[in-house]
Design a protein around this motif. Structure first.
Motif, PDB file in Angstrom:
ATOM      1  N   ILE A 141      35.479 -10.330  49.517  1.00  0.00           N
ATOM      2  CA  ILE A 141      35.611  -9.662  50.817  1.00  0.00           C
ATOM      3  C   ILE A 141      36.359  -8.344  50.665  1.00  0.00           C
ATOM      4  O   ILE A 141      35.931  -7.302  51.174  1.00  0.00           O
ATOM      5  CB  ILE A 141      36.319 -10.591  51.825  1.00  0.00           C
ATOM      6  N   ASN A 142      37.466  -8.370  49.945  1.00  0.00           N
ATOM      7  CA  ASN A 142      38.260  -7.147  49.749  1.00  0.00           C
ATOM      8  C   ASN A 142      37.477  -6.099  48.968  1.00  0.00           C
ATOM      9  O   ASN A 142      37.539  -4.901  49.275  1.00  0.00           O
ATOM     10  CB  ASN A 142      39.559  -7.483  49.021  1.00  0.00           C
ATOM     11  N   TYR A 143      36.739  -6.549  47.964  1.00  0.00           N
ATOM     12  CA  TYR A 143      35.917  -5.628  47.176  1.00  0.00           C
ATOM     13  C   TYR A 143      34.848  -4.978  48.051  1.00  0.00           C
ATOM     14  O   TYR A 143      34.613  -3.765  47.985  1.00  0.00           O
ATOM     15  CB  TYR A 143      35.268  -6.383  46.020  1.00  0.00           C
ATOM     16  N   THR A 144      34.215  -5.790  48.892  1.00  0.00           N
ATOM     17  CA  THR A 144      33.153  -5.277  49.767  1.00  0.00           C
ATOM     18  C   THR A 144      33.713  -4.271  50.768  1.00  0.00           C
ATOM     19  O   THR A 144      33.070  -3.250  51.063  1.00  0.00           O
ATOM     20  CB  THR A 144      32.474  -6.448  50.506  1.00  0.00           C
ATOM     21  N   LYS A 145      34.879  -4.535  51.296  1.00  0.00           N
ATOM     22  CA  LYS A 145      35.496  -3.621  52.270  1.00  0.00           C
ATOM     23  C   LYS A 145      35.745  -2.237  51.677  1.00  0.00           C
ATOM     24  O   LYS A 145      35.698  -1.232  52.386  1.00  0.00           O
ATOM     25  CB  LYS A 145      36.818  -4.211  52.776  1.00  0.00           C
ATOM     26  N   LYS A 146      36.000  -2.191  50.375  1.00  0.00           N
ATOM     27  CA  LYS A 146      36.305  -0.929  49.705  1.00  0.00           C
ATOM     28  C   LYS A 146      35.064  -0.256  49.116  1.00  0.00           C
ATOM     29  O   LYS A 146      35.153   0.850  48.586  1.00  0.00           O
ATOM     30  CB  LYS A 146      37.319  -1.170  48.586  1.00  0.00           C
ATOM     31  N   SER A 147      33.922  -0.903  49.219  1.00  0.00           N
ATOM     32  CA  SER A 147      32.711  -0.407  48.572  1.00  0.00           C
ATOM     33  C   SER A 147      32.042   0.712  49.371  1.00  0.00           C
ATOM     34  O   SER A 147      32.305   0.892  50.570  1.00  0.00           O
ATOM     35  CB  SER A 147      31.709  -1.552  48.391  1.00  0.00           C
ATOM     36  N   ASP A 148      31.151   1.443  48.708  1.00  0.00           N
ATOM     37  CA  ASP A 148      30.362   2.471  49.385  1.00  0.00           C
ATOM     38  C   ASP A 148      29.455   1.846  50.439  1.00  0.00           C
ATOM     39  O   ASP A 148      29.159   2.463  51.463  1.00  0.00           O
ATOM     40  CB  ASP A 148      29.513   3.238  48.367  1.00  0.00           C
ATOM     41  N   TYR A 149      29.033   0.622  50.173  1.00  0.00           N
ATOM     42  CA  TYR A 149      28.170  -0.095  51.131  1.00  0.00           C
ATOM     43  C   TYR A 149      28.864  -0.224  52.483  1.00  0.00           C
ATOM     44  O   TYR A 149      28.256   0.005  53.533  1.00  0.00           O
ATOM     45  CB  TYR A 149      27.843  -1.478  50.560  1.00  0.00           C
ATOM     46  N   ALA A 150      30.146  -0.565  52.470  1.00  0.00           N
ATOM     47  CA  ALA A 150      30.893  -0.717  53.718  1.00  0.00           C
ATOM     48  C   ALA A 150      31.028   0.609  54.461  1.00  0.00           C
ATOM     49  O   ALA A 150      31.048   0.641  55.697  1.00  0.00           O
ATOM     50  CB  ALA A 150      32.273  -1.297  53.432  1.00  0.00           C
ATOM     51  N   LYS A 151      31.078   1.701  53.700  1.00  0.00           N
ATOM     52  CA  LYS A 151      31.198   3.023  54.324  1.00  0.00           C
ATOM     53  C   LYS A 151      29.854   3.522  54.835  1.00  0.00           C
ATOM     54  O   LYS A 151      29.764   4.101  55.926  1.00  0.00           O
ATOM     55  CB  LYS A 151      31.764   4.023  53.299  1.00  0.00           C
TER      56      LYS A 151
END
Length: 206
Positions: A141-151
Protein backbone atom coordinates in the motif's frame (compact mmCIF):
# COMPACT_ATOMS: atom_id res chain seq x y z
CA UNK A 1 0.12 -10.61 -29.75
CA UNK A 2 -3.07 -11.79 -28.07
CA UNK A 3 -2.92 -14.15 -25.13
CA UNK A 4 -4.79 -17.45 -25.52
CA UNK A 5 -8.30 -17.53 -24.06
CA UNK A 6 -7.64 -20.94 -22.60
CA UNK A 7 -4.73 -23.24 -21.78
CA UNK A 8 -5.32 -27.00 -21.72
CA UNK A 9 -2.82 -29.24 -19.93
CA UNK A 10 -2.85 -32.97 -20.67
CA UNK A 11 -0.22 -35.14 -19.04
CA UNK A 12 0.16 -38.90 -19.39
CA UNK A 13 -3.09 -40.63 -18.48
CA UNK A 14 -4.23 -37.93 -16.05
CA UNK A 15 -7.41 -35.92 -16.42
CA UNK A 16 -7.04 -32.73 -18.49
CA UNK A 17 -6.77 -29.31 -16.83
CA UNK A 18 -8.57 -26.38 -18.47
CA UNK A 19 -7.31 -22.94 -17.41
CA UNK A 20 -9.15 -19.73 -18.36
CA UNK A 21 -9.81 -16.32 -16.84
CA UNK A 22 -13.56 -15.78 -16.52
CA UNK A 23 -15.93 -18.49 -15.26
CA UNK A 24 -18.41 -17.22 -17.87
CA UNK A 25 -16.40 -19.05 -20.53
CA UNK A 26 -18.05 -22.32 -19.48
CA UNK A 27 -20.47 -21.39 -16.71
CA UNK A 28 -22.37 -18.33 -17.95
CA UNK A 29 -25.31 -17.30 -15.72
CA UNK A 30 -24.60 -20.04 -13.20
CA UNK A 31 -23.24 -20.00 -9.65
CA UNK A 32 -19.49 -19.88 -10.44
CA UNK A 33 -20.09 -16.64 -12.36
CA UNK A 34 -22.54 -15.17 -9.85
CA UNK A 35 -20.56 -15.89 -6.66
CA UNK A 36 -18.34 -12.86 -7.08
CA UNK A 37 -17.17 -10.03 -4.81
CA UNK A 38 -20.51 -8.17 -4.85
CA UNK A 39 -22.37 -11.33 -3.82
CA UNK A 40 -19.76 -12.04 -1.15
CA UNK A 41 -19.89 -8.52 0.34
CA UNK A 42 -23.70 -8.54 0.48
CA UNK A 43 -23.72 -11.96 2.12
CA UNK A 44 -21.22 -10.81 4.74
CA UNK A 45 -23.21 -7.63 5.40
CA UNK A 46 -26.42 -9.66 5.75
CA UNK A 47 -24.59 -12.15 8.01
CA UNK A 48 -25.51 -15.12 5.79
CA UNK A 49 -21.98 -16.48 6.31
CA UNK A 50 -18.56 -15.47 7.55
CA UNK A 51 -15.12 -16.06 6.07
CA UNK A 52 -14.84 -19.52 7.66
CA UNK A 53 -18.28 -20.76 6.64
CA UNK A 54 -18.35 -19.30 3.12
CA UNK A 55 -16.98 -22.40 1.39
CA UNK A 56 -19.72 -24.57 2.91
CA UNK A 57 -22.32 -21.94 1.98
CA UNK A 58 -21.11 -21.56 -1.61
CA UNK A 59 -20.92 -25.34 -2.09
CA UNK A 60 -24.57 -25.61 -1.02
CA UNK A 61 -25.45 -23.03 -3.71
CA UNK A 62 -23.49 -24.96 -6.33
CA UNK A 63 -25.10 -28.24 -5.27
CA UNK A 64 -28.57 -26.79 -5.96
CA UNK A 65 -27.73 -25.12 -9.29
CA UNK A 66 -29.50 -27.37 -11.82
CA UNK A 67 -28.43 -25.22 -14.78
CA UNK A 68 -24.81 -25.64 -13.74
CA UNK A 69 -25.31 -29.40 -13.38
CA UNK A 70 -26.68 -29.60 -16.93
CA UNK A 71 -23.63 -27.76 -18.26
CA UNK A 72 -21.27 -29.90 -16.18
CA UNK A 73 -22.76 -33.15 -17.49
CA UNK A 74 -21.81 -32.17 -21.05
CA UNK A 75 -18.21 -31.22 -20.24
CA UNK A 76 -15.18 -33.48 -20.41
CA UNK A 77 -14.10 -34.90 -17.07
CA UNK A 78 -11.21 -32.88 -15.69
CA UNK A 79 -10.26 -29.75 -13.79
CA UNK A 80 -11.61 -26.31 -14.68
CA UNK A 81 -9.51 -23.51 -13.19
CA UNK A 82 -10.58 -19.88 -13.47
CA UNK A 83 -10.23 -16.56 -11.67
CA UNK A 84 -11.68 -13.09 -12.29
CA UNK A 85 -13.85 -12.89 -9.17
CA UNK A 86 -10.98 -12.76 -6.64
CA UNK A 87 -13.11 -15.06 -4.45
CA UNK A 88 -11.68 -18.58 -3.81
CA UNK A 89 -13.88 -21.57 -4.57
CA UNK A 90 -13.53 -25.29 -5.22
CA UNK A 91 -16.25 -27.83 -5.94
CA UNK A 92 -16.46 -31.23 -7.61
CA UNK A 93 -19.27 -33.06 -9.37
CA UNK A 94 -19.16 -36.21 -11.46
CA UNK A 95 -15.45 -36.03 -12.16
CA UNK A 96 -15.43 -32.31 -12.96
CA UNK A 97 -13.48 -30.23 -10.44
CA UNK A 98 -14.02 -26.45 -10.48
CA UNK A 99 -11.32 -24.32 -8.84
CA UNK A 100 -10.98 -20.59 -8.33
CA UNK A 101 -7.75 -19.97 -6.36
CA UNK A 102 -8.78 -16.43 -5.41
CA UNK A 103 -6.12 -13.73 -5.61
CA UNK A 104 -2.56 -13.45 -4.34
CA UNK A 105 -2.38 -9.69 -4.81
CA UNK A 106 -5.91 -8.38 -4.37
CA UNK A 107 -8.22 -10.74 -2.43
CA UNK A 108 -11.80 -9.47 -2.13
CA UNK A 109 -13.20 -11.90 0.44
CA UNK A 110 -12.56 -9.73 3.52
CA UNK A 111 -9.31 -11.62 4.17
CA UNK A 112 -6.14 -9.69 3.37
CA UNK A 113 -3.99 -12.83 3.27
CA UNK A 114 -2.86 -13.91 -0.20
CA UNK A 115 -4.97 -16.73 -1.63
CA UNK A 116 -3.67 -19.50 -3.89
CA UNK A 117 -4.55 -23.06 -4.81
CA UNK A 118 -2.76 -26.40 -4.65
CA UNK A 119 -3.77 -29.08 -7.14
CA UNK A 120 -2.60 -32.63 -6.38
CA UNK A 121 -3.03 -35.88 -8.31
CA UNK A 122 -4.25 -38.51 -5.86
CA UNK A 123 -5.08 -42.01 -7.07
CA UNK A 124 -6.92 -41.42 -10.33
CA UNK A 125 -8.20 -37.88 -9.80
CA UNK A 126 -7.16 -34.39 -8.74
CA UNK A 127 -7.76 -32.86 -5.33
CA UNK A 128 -7.73 -29.11 -4.70
CA UNK A 129 -6.85 -27.08 -1.63
CA UNK A 130 -7.04 -23.33 -1.09
CA UNK A 131 -4.27 -21.90 1.03
CA UNK A 132 -3.81 -18.47 2.60
CA UNK A 133 -0.55 -16.82 3.55
CA UNK A 134 0.10 -13.50 5.24
CA UNK A 135 2.32 -10.95 3.54
CA UNK A 136 3.21 -7.33 4.17
CA UNK A 137 0.28 -5.73 2.42
CA UNK A 138 0.88 -2.42 4.22
CA UNK A 139 4.26 -2.22 2.47
CA UNK A 140 2.49 -2.74 -0.89
CA UNK A 141 0.00 0.00 0.00
CA UNK A 142 2.76 2.45 0.94
CA UNK A 143 4.70 1.61 -2.21
CA UNK A 144 1.62 2.15 -4.37
CA UNK A 145 0.88 5.51 -2.74
CA UNK A 146 4.35 6.73 -3.71
CA UNK A 147 4.25 5.34 -7.25
CA UNK A 148 3.75 7.21 -10.52
CA UNK A 149 0.55 5.21 -10.93
CA UNK A 150 -0.95 6.91 -7.88
CA UNK A 151 -0.02 10.31 -9.29
CA UNK A 152 -1.10 9.71 -12.87
CA UNK A 153 -4.31 7.76 -12.21
CA UNK A 154 -5.35 9.25 -8.89
CA UNK A 155 -8.98 8.12 -8.65
CA UNK A 156 -8.47 4.56 -9.84
CA UNK A 157 -5.35 4.03 -7.73
CA UNK A 158 -7.24 5.33 -4.66
CA UNK A 159 -9.98 2.77 -5.28
CA UNK A 160 -7.46 -0.06 -5.65
CA UNK A 161 -5.72 1.10 -2.47
CA UNK A 162 -9.05 0.91 -0.66
CA UNK A 163 -9.51 -2.64 -1.93
CA UNK A 164 -6.04 -3.54 -0.67
CA UNK A 165 -6.83 -2.06 2.73
CA UNK A 166 -10.25 -3.67 3.16
CA UNK A 167 -10.10 -6.84 0.96
CA UNK A 168 -13.55 -5.74 -0.19
CA UNK A 169 -14.68 -4.80 -3.68
CA UNK A 170 -14.72 -1.04 -4.28
CA UNK A 171 -14.29 -0.62 -8.05
CA UNK A 172 -17.69 -1.80 -9.33
CA UNK A 173 -19.67 -0.02 -6.57
CA UNK A 174 -17.84 3.18 -7.45
CA UNK A 175 -18.53 2.81 -11.18
CA UNK A 176 -22.24 2.38 -10.40
CA UNK A 177 -22.09 5.43 -8.14
CA UNK A 178 -20.31 7.46 -10.83
CA UNK A 179 -23.00 6.48 -13.37
CA UNK A 180 -25.77 7.65 -11.04
CA UNK A 181 -23.85 10.82 -10.15
CA UNK A 182 -23.34 11.71 -13.82
CA UNK A 183 -27.01 11.04 -14.60
CA UNK A 184 -28.13 13.18 -11.65
CA UNK A 185 -26.11 16.16 -12.90
CA UNK A 186 -27.42 15.44 -16.43
CA UNK A 187 -24.01 14.62 -17.83
CA UNK A 188 -24.65 11.95 -20.46
CA UNK A 189 -21.16 11.95 -21.97
CA UNK A 190 -19.52 8.52 -21.86
CA UNK A 191 -16.80 7.72 -21.08
CA UNK A 192 -16.95 10.13 -18.15
CA UNK A 193 -15.20 13.46 -18.45
CA UNK A 194 -12.28 13.97 -16.09
CA UNK A 195 -14.25 16.60 -14.18
CA UNK A 196 -17.28 14.34 -13.65
CA UNK A 197 -15.09 11.35 -12.79
CA UNK A 198 -13.14 13.31 -10.16
CA UNK A 199 -16.25 14.97 -8.72
CA UNK A 200 -18.04 11.63 -8.46
CA UNK A 201 -15.08 10.21 -6.56
CA UNK A 202 -15.07 13.16 -4.14
CA UNK A 203 -18.75 12.56 -3.39
CA UNK A 204 -18.31 8.82 -3.11
CA UNK A 205 -15.31 9.21 -0.84
CA UNK A 206 -17.43 11.21 1.62
Amino acid sequence: MRLPQEIIIKKDDRLPIFIFHKPQRYFLNTSPSILGPHYFAKGMDDKKFDCKSYNTYSNAILNCDTKLHTIISKLERGVYIFGHTHIPLYWEKEGRLLVNPGSCGLPLDFNRNASYGILEWVGNSYEAEIRRVAYNIDEIINYTKKSDYAKDVKVWSSIILKELETAREQAIPFIHFAEKYATDIQDMVRPFSEETWNSAYEEWHK
